[in-house]
Enzyme design. Sequence first.
Site, PDB file in Angstrom:
ATOM      1  N   GLU A   1       0.805  -1.217   0.000  1.00  0.00           N
ATOM      2  CA  GLU A   1       0.000   0.000   0.000  1.00  0.00           C
ATOM      3  C   GLU A   1       0.841   1.271   0.000  1.00  0.00           C
ATOM      4  OE1 GLU A   1      -3.896  -1.719   2.246  1.00  0.00           O
ATOM      5  OE2 GLU A   1      -2.663  -0.284   3.276  1.00  0.00           O
TER       6      GLU A   1
ATOM      7  N   CYS B   1       3.215   8.539   0.810  1.00  0.00           N
ATOM      8  CA  CYS B   1       3.939   7.678   1.730  1.00  0.00           C
ATOM      9  C   CYS B   1       4.162   6.334   1.022  1.00  0.00           C
ATOM     10  CB  CYS B   1       3.094   7.517   2.996  1.00  0.00           C
ATOM     11  SG  CYS B   1       3.785   6.372   4.178  1.00  0.00           S
TER      12      CYS B   1
ATOM     13  N   CYS C   1       7.544  -6.440   7.011  1.00  0.00           N
ATOM     14  CA  CYS C   1       8.677  -5.698   7.571  1.00  0.00           C
ATOM     15  C   CYS C   1       9.437  -6.592   8.549  1.00  0.00           C
ATOM     16  CB  CYS C   1       8.166  -4.450   8.292  1.00  0.00           C
ATOM     17  SG  CYS C   1       9.487  -3.406   8.942  1.00  0.00           S
TER      18      CYS C   1
ATOM     19  N   CYS D   1       8.050  -4.042  15.209  1.00  0.00           N
ATOM     20  CA  CYS D   1       7.800  -3.102  16.306  1.00  0.00           C
ATOM     21  C   CYS D   1       6.472  -3.484  16.984  1.00  0.00           C
ATOM     22  CB  CYS D   1       7.698  -1.679  15.760  1.00  0.00           C
ATOM     23  SG  CYS D   1       9.209  -1.155  14.938  1.00  0.00           S
TER      24      CYS D   1
ATOM     25  N   CYS E   1       3.167  -1.801  15.675  1.00  0.00           N
ATOM     26  CA  CYS E   1       3.010  -1.604  14.233  1.00  0.00           C
ATOM     27  C   CYS E   1       2.393  -2.816  13.560  1.00  0.00           C
ATOM     28  CB  CYS E   1       4.368  -1.299  13.618  1.00  0.00           C
ATOM     29  SG  CYS E   1       4.315  -1.102  11.824  1.00  0.00           S
TER      30      CYS E   1
ATOM     31  N   SER F   1      13.056   6.366  13.849  1.00  0.00           N
ATOM     32  CA  SER F   1      11.954   5.935  14.700  1.00  0.00           C
ATOM     33  C   SER F   1      12.554   5.528  16.037  1.00  0.00           C
ATOM     34  CB  SER F   1      11.216   4.762  14.044  1.00  0.00           C
ATOM     35  OG  SER F   1      10.568   5.220  12.885  1.00  0.00           O
ATOM     36  N   LEU F   2      12.531   6.445  16.977  1.00  0.00           N
ATOM     37  CA  LEU F   2      13.268   6.264  18.235  1.00  0.00           C
ATOM     38  C   LEU F   2      12.405   5.523  19.279  1.00  0.00           C
ATOM     39  CD1 LEU F   2      15.806   6.905  19.919  1.00  0.00           C
ATOM     40  CD2 LEU F   2      14.873   9.184  20.350  1.00  0.00           C
TER      41      LEU F   2
ATOM     42  N   ASN G   1      -1.456   4.982  17.431  1.00  0.00           N
ATOM     43  CA  ASN G   1      -2.694   4.856  16.694  1.00  0.00           C
ATOM     44  C   ASN G   1      -3.162   3.405  16.813  1.00  0.00           C
ATOM     45  OD1 ASN G   1      -4.604   5.968  15.079  1.00  0.00           O
ATOM     46  ND2 ASN G   1      -3.401   5.842  13.207  1.00  0.00           N
TER      47      ASN G   1
ATOM     48  N   CYS H   1       0.519   5.252   8.812  1.00  0.00           N
ATOM     49  CA  CYS H   1       1.674   4.430   8.486  1.00  0.00           C
ATOM     50  C   CYS H   1       1.758   3.349   9.553  1.00  0.00           C
ATOM     51  CB  CYS H   1       2.930   5.255   8.495  1.00  0.00           C
ATOM     52  SG  CYS H   1       2.902   6.545   7.265  1.00  0.00           S
TER      53      CYS H   1
END
Length: 350
Positions: free
Chosen positions: A89, A102, A109, A113, A116, A214-215, A290, A333
């Site tokens: 996507e 984006c 992936c 995470c 995610c 991305s900390l 989110n 995202c």
Amino acid sequence: MDELCGFTFEEFALWMERAGEKRFRAAQVFDWIYRKGATSFEGMDNLGKGLRERLQASLRFPLIKLVSIQDSKDTSKFLWELSDGKLVESVLIRSFDRRTVCLSSQVGCPARCAFCASGRQGLMRSLSTAEIVEQALHIDRYLKEKGERVCHLVYMGMGEPLENYDAVLKSIKILNDEKTLHISQRRMTVSTVGISPMIRRLAGEDLSVNLVLSLHAPNQHLRKKIIPFARKYPLDEILTSMDEYATETGRDITYEYILIAKINDAEEHAVELAALLKDRQCTVNLIPYNPVEGLRLERPEKNAVSIFRDILQAKGIRTTWRYTKGDDIAAACGQLALQTAETPLIGVGT
Ligand code: SAH
């Protein structure tokens, strides 16, 4: 068979010459696909029929097929089917007259995470250069019908861009070229989970793209829990490589910090984060988590987010706080493709 959108203009001009054609033919083809929105060779009527047929027989274009577009007020989610049936996507984000795309760099992936959706299925494969370029190209074509164009790119969709380094780098160069979409590198942003050797390598490429880390945690101990992939890369090494990127390119660095209730949103985390980033030329982007279906994590109260921000700002750390756009269509995202990935279409067990 070669993938048309995997070529830089120079490479394609050479390809044409090797095929016994004039160089300007390459410019005509690029003009058709990147400017005039052609989606096949058939309609390229300033090329002879023989050449059109030869191109059709030896080049793959288009590679990705639009399955659906889901619109919300200021975002649209584009679902693509790749030639092996896998799904990926992209998200179009509208903000005033800015049109940002984006891009995904991988199917699934490897980073996994905790917050995610993309990582839940693990990594299936990396995208080719052309599969990345075509996401931007087809969305630009869609926008052109409305008299608009893509002007910003963020590599923040599915996947870890620095795990697909060569294809991502080449896509940056192609999309930056004046013969294609001609998007300024300063308007491109690569977001990474933090692979220090690759960040250092990127710093040496003579680019001017923005870099986001991305900390998500102020220390290695907590970071490893949120991002299992981070075990391999000590935080101090990552921060040193980010500093190097800032020095080499002169670009600002952004640290992204997703706030998850009771995990990384306490006042002491903010104090520790401020100490970690003290004297560093950077901005912290705070993003309330989110919600992703099936994950038992919570978004912090608004108040907790503003306290966190105030602590950082009081200690002189530049901080932005954005509400994630597109929650209503799960277009944030990190929420990409999971919903469809769970259907048997591509046979993934999560
Ligand atoms: N692998 C790269 C790029 C993809 S993720 C990286 O880690 O940076 C890009 C961004 O998606 C993350 O930094 C995060 O800001 C966002 N994201 C992922 N899941 C999210 C969620 N549940 N809520 C809010 N943002 C999320």
